[in-house]
Design a protein around this motif. Structure first.
Motif, PDB file in Angstrom:
ATOM      1  N   LEU A  42       3.979 -13.975   2.775  1.00 16.62           N
ATOM      2  CA  LEU A  42       4.528 -14.773   1.697  1.00 16.62           C
ATOM      3  C   LEU A  42       3.321 -15.229   0.910  1.00 16.62           C
ATOM      4  CD1 LEU A  42       6.929 -16.162   0.304  1.00 16.62           C
ATOM      5  CD2 LEU A  42       6.464 -18.157   1.768  1.00 16.62           C
ATOM      6  N   VAL A  43       3.217 -14.787  -0.326  1.00 14.77           N
ATOM      7  CA  VAL A  43       2.077 -15.159  -1.155  1.00 14.77           C
ATOM      8  C   VAL A  43       2.512 -16.212  -2.161  1.00 14.77           C
ATOM      9  CG1 VAL A  43       0.882 -12.952  -0.873  1.00 14.77           C
ATOM     10  CG2 VAL A  43       2.429 -13.264  -2.801  1.00 14.77           C
ATOM     11  N   SER A  44       1.583 -17.092  -2.504  1.00 14.23           N
ATOM     12  CA  SER A  44       1.844 -18.140  -3.476  1.00 14.23           C
ATOM     13  C   SER A  44       0.656 -18.236  -4.417  1.00 14.23           C
ATOM     14  CB  SER A  44       2.062 -19.485  -2.773  1.00 14.23           C
ATOM     15  OG  SER A  44       2.255 -20.508  -3.724  1.00 14.23           O
ATOM     16  N   ALA A  45       0.936 -18.095  -5.706  1.00 14.88           N
ATOM     17  CA  ALA A  45      -0.122 -18.187  -6.706  1.00 14.88           C
ATOM     18  C   ALA A  45      -0.249 -19.607  -7.237  1.00 14.88           C
ATOM     19  CB  ALA A  45       0.159 -17.218  -7.854  1.00 14.88           C
ATOM     20  N   ALA A  46       0.834 -20.382  -7.165  1.00 18.76           N
ATOM     21  CA  ALA A  46       0.853 -21.768  -7.618  1.00 18.76           C
ATOM     22  C   ALA A  46       2.140 -22.398  -7.103  1.00 18.76           C
ATOM     23  CB  ALA A  46       0.795 -21.839  -9.147  1.00 18.76           C
ATOM     24  N   GLU A  47       2.289 -23.683  -7.305  1.00 19.19           N
ATOM     25  CA  GLU A  47       3.513 -24.378  -6.892  1.00 19.19           C
ATOM     26  C   GLU A  47       4.744 -23.693  -7.473  1.00 19.19           C
ATOM     27  OE1 GLU A  47       5.784 -27.081  -4.937  1.00 19.19           O
ATOM     28  OE2 GLU A  47       3.594 -27.096  -4.872  1.00 19.19           O
ATOM     29  N   GLY A  48       5.637 -23.248  -6.601  1.00 24.66           N
ATOM     30  CA  GLY A  48       6.866 -22.607  -7.043  1.00 24.66           C
ATOM     31  C   GLY A  48       6.727 -21.158  -7.469  1.00 24.66           C
ATOM     32  N   GLU A  49       5.543 -20.594  -7.325  1.00 25.00           N
ATOM     33  CA  GLU A  49       5.304 -19.189  -7.689  1.00 25.00           C
ATOM     34  C   GLU A  49       4.996 -18.409  -6.419  1.00 25.00           C
ATOM     35  OE1 GLU A  49       2.457 -18.564 -10.769  1.00 25.00           O
ATOM     36  OE2 GLU A  49       3.319 -20.093 -12.056  1.00 25.00           O
ATOM     37  N   GLU A  50       6.034 -17.786  -5.871  1.00 27.48           N
ATOM     38  CA  GLU A  50       5.891 -17.092  -4.602  1.00 27.48           C
ATOM     39  C   GLU A  50       6.491 -15.699  -4.675  1.00 27.48           C
ATOM     40  OE1 GLU A  50       7.925 -19.647  -1.834  1.00 27.48           O
ATOM     41  OE2 GLU A  50       6.086 -20.781  -1.458  1.00 27.48           O
ATOM     42  N   ALA A  51       6.137 -14.902  -3.663  1.00 26.34           N
ATOM     43  CA  ALA A  51       6.730 -13.574  -3.489  1.00 26.34           C
ATOM     44  C   ALA A  51       6.652 -13.199  -2.022  1.00 26.34           C
ATOM     45  CB  ALA A  51       5.994 -12.529  -4.323  1.00 26.34           C
ATOM     46  N   GLY A  52       7.714 -12.581  -1.542  1.00 29.57           N
ATOM     47  CA  GLY A  52       7.677 -11.971  -0.225  1.00 29.57           C
ATOM     48  C   GLY A  52       7.115 -10.573  -0.384  1.00 29.57           C
ATOM     49  N   VAL A  53       6.135 -10.229   0.435  1.00 29.55           N
ATOM     50  CA  VAL A  53       5.463  -8.932   0.329  1.00 29.55           C
ATOM     51  C   VAL A  53       5.573  -8.215   1.668  1.00 29.55           C
ATOM     52  CG1 VAL A  53       3.310  -7.734  -0.198  1.00 29.55           C
ATOM     53  CG2 VAL A  53       3.835  -9.905  -1.349  1.00 29.55           C
ATOM     54  N   TYR A  54       6.159  -7.024   1.627  1.00 31.31           N
ATOM     55  CA  TYR A  54       6.345  -6.210   2.823  1.00 31.31           C
ATOM     56  C   TYR A  54       5.508  -4.943   2.707  1.00 31.31           C
ATOM     57  CZ  TYR A  54      10.430  -9.181   3.420  1.00 31.31           C
ATOM     58  OH  TYR A  54      11.263 -10.260   3.557  1.00 31.31           O
ATOM     59  N   PHE A  55       4.629  -4.725   3.674  1.00 30.67           N
ATOM     60  CA  PHE A  55       3.827  -3.509   3.731  1.00 30.67           C
ATOM     61  C   PHE A  55       4.654  -2.495   4.517  1.00 30.67           C
ATOM     62  CE2 PHE A  55       1.027  -6.961   2.928  1.00 30.67           C
ATOM     63  CZ  PHE A  55       0.074  -6.455   2.064  1.00 30.67           C
ATOM     64  N   ASN A  56       5.471  -1.719   3.803  1.00 28.24           N
ATOM     65  CA  ASN A  56       6.479  -0.857   4.420  1.00 28.24           C
ATOM     66  C   ASN A  56       5.886   0.293   5.209  1.00 28.24           C
ATOM     67  OD1 ASN A  56       8.297  -2.422   3.011  1.00 28.24           O
ATOM     68  ND2 ASN A  56       8.287  -1.062   1.276  1.00 28.24           N
ATOM     69  N   ASN A  57       5.028   1.030   4.592  1.00 28.38           N
ATOM     70  CA  ASN A  57       4.443   2.229   5.182  1.00 28.38           C
ATOM     71  C   ASN A  57       3.207   2.550   4.353  1.00 28.38           C
ATOM     72  OD1 ASN A  57       5.228   3.901   2.879  1.00 28.38           O
ATOM     73  ND2 ASN A  57       7.308   3.710   3.665  1.00 28.38           N
ATOM     74  N   PRO A  58       2.506   3.585   4.651  1.00 28.59           N
ATOM     75  CA  PRO A  58       1.273   3.864   3.884  1.00 28.59           C
ATOM     76  C   PRO A  58       1.504   4.177   2.408  1.00 28.59           C
ATOM     77  CG  PRO A  58       1.320   5.151   5.920  1.00 28.59           C
ATOM     78  CD  PRO A  58       2.661   4.502   5.783  1.00 28.59           C
ATOM     79  N   THR A  59       2.756   4.400   2.009  1.00 31.37           N
ATOM     80  CA  THR A  59       2.997   4.776   0.611  1.00 31.37           C
ATOM     81  C   THR A  59       3.793   3.738  -0.172  1.00 31.37           C
ATOM     82  OG1 THR A  59       4.995   6.016   1.181  1.00 31.37           O
ATOM     83  CG2 THR A  59       2.904   7.249   1.136  1.00 31.37           C
ATOM     84  N   GLY A  60       4.025   2.553   0.401  1.00 33.48           N
ATOM     85  CA  GLY A  60       4.810   1.592  -0.351  1.00 33.48           C
ATOM     86  C   GLY A  60       4.623   0.152   0.067  1.00 33.48           C
ATOM     87  N   ILE A  61       4.656  -0.721  -0.932  1.00 33.79           N
ATOM     88  CA  ILE A  61       4.638  -2.169  -0.738  1.00 33.79           C
ATOM     89  C   ILE A  61       5.818  -2.714  -1.533  1.00 33.79           C
ATOM     90  CG2 ILE A  61       3.376  -4.319  -1.114  1.00 33.79           C
ATOM     91  CD1 ILE A  61       0.779  -2.646  -1.065  1.00 33.79           C
ATOM     92  N   THR A  62       6.631  -3.551  -0.882  1.00 32.58           N
ATOM     93  CA  THR A  62       7.786  -4.137  -1.538  1.00 32.58           C
ATOM     94  C   THR A  62       7.522  -5.598  -1.852  1.00 32.58           C
ATOM     95  OG1 THR A  62       9.276  -2.682  -0.317  1.00 32.58           O
ATOM     96  CG2 THR A  62      10.253  -4.650  -1.284  1.00 32.58           C
ATOM     97  N   PHE A  63       7.852  -6.009  -3.082  1.00 35.46           N
ATOM     98  CA  PHE A  63       7.843  -7.415  -3.476  1.00 35.46           C
ATOM     99  C   PHE A  63       9.292  -7.860  -3.590  1.00 35.46           C
ATOM    100  CE2 PHE A  63       3.512  -6.826  -4.290  1.00 35.46           C
ATOM    101  CZ  PHE A  63       2.913  -8.017  -4.676  1.00 35.46           C
ATOM    102  N   ASN A  64       9.599  -9.034  -3.012  1.00 36.83           N
ATOM    103  CA  ASN A  64      10.950  -9.577  -3.047  1.00 36.83           C
ATOM    104  C   ASN A  64      10.881 -11.057  -3.357  1.00 36.83           C
ATOM    105  OD1 ASN A  64      13.245 -11.022  -1.282  1.00 36.83           O
ATOM    106  ND2 ASN A  64      13.979  -9.052  -2.033  1.00 36.83           N
ATOM    107  N   ARG A  65      11.912 -11.554  -4.022  1.00 37.45           N
ATOM    108  CA  ARG A  65      12.009 -12.985  -4.367  1.00 37.45           C
ATOM    109  C   ARG A  65      10.723 -13.464  -5.019  1.00 37.45           C
ATOM    110  NH1 ARG A  65      16.702 -14.972  -2.472  1.00 37.45           N
ATOM    111  NH2 ARG A  65      17.659 -13.835  -0.764  1.00 37.45           N
ATOM    112  N   PHE A  66      10.348 -12.779  -6.063  1.00 36.00           N
ATOM    113  CA  PHE A  66       9.088 -13.041  -6.741  1.00 36.00           C
ATOM    114  C   PHE A  66       9.350 -13.812  -8.033  1.00 36.00           C
ATOM    115  CE2 PHE A  66      10.899  -9.031  -7.887  1.00 36.00           C
ATOM    116  CZ  PHE A  66      10.832  -9.002  -9.264  1.00 36.00           C
ATOM    117  N   GLY A  67       8.348 -14.553  -8.454  1.00 37.12           N
ATOM    118  CA  GLY A  67       8.485 -15.240  -9.721  1.00 37.12           C
ATOM    119  C   GLY A  67       7.258 -16.046 -10.073  1.00 37.12           C
ATOM    120  N   GLY A  68       7.100 -16.261 -11.343  1.00 36.23           N
ATOM    121  CA  GLY A  68       6.012 -17.072 -11.851  1.00 36.23           C
ATOM    122  C   GLY A  68       4.907 -16.239 -12.467  1.00 36.23           C
TER     123      GLY A  68
END
Length: 130
Positions: A42-68
């Motif tokens: 779960l990354v946060s760039a600032a208050e209320g600015e977050e994203a769930g980040v999933y390292f799926n496999n060697p060829t993909g990264i998923t961002f979910n519930r992102f904003g800001g």
């Protein structure tokens, strides 16, 4: 936003391996929650600015519930560092350079818009326009 977007690389129309070490170098300083078992941050760039980040496999990264603005800027840095594209299901595929278009699978080039988006603001506009 609560849908998934995907960071990917392509070569000759096929998925290519992402440099996950470089991805962690970009994202780890912003991690506020880590789950090594599921390879989740779960990354946060600032208050209320977050994203769930999933390292799926060697060829993909998923961002979910992102904003800001900060998260979008972080995403732009990640795409540049990984020489990757951003795939928005049912929406545009965002590339960094015109020549990236030819690396995409035909289905992404022909069925969905391909747009140039190099900054967080450009990525945000392209997502909102879809």
């Amino acid at each position: 936003m609560s849908f998934d977007i995907f960071v990917c690389r392509f070569e000759n129309g096929e998925p290519a391996t992402l440099d996950m070490r470089a991805a962690h170098e970009v994202l780890d300083p912003y991690a506020v929650v880590r789950d090594p078992e599921t390879d989740f941050l779960l990354v946060s760039a600032a208050e209320g600015e977050e994203a769930g980040v999933y390292f799926n496999n060697p060829t993909g990264i998923t961002f979910n519930r992102f904003g800001g603005v900060g998260v979008m800027d972080l995403l732009a840095v990640l795409l540049q560092r990984l020489d990757a594209v951003l795939v928005v299901p049912g929406g545009p595929t965002m590339i960094q350079r015109d020549e990236d278009r030819e690396l995409l699978p035909a289905s992404l080039r022909e069925e969905w818009p391909v747009v140039m988006a190099r900054t967080g603001a450009e990525i945000d506009r392209a997502i909102r326009a879809s």
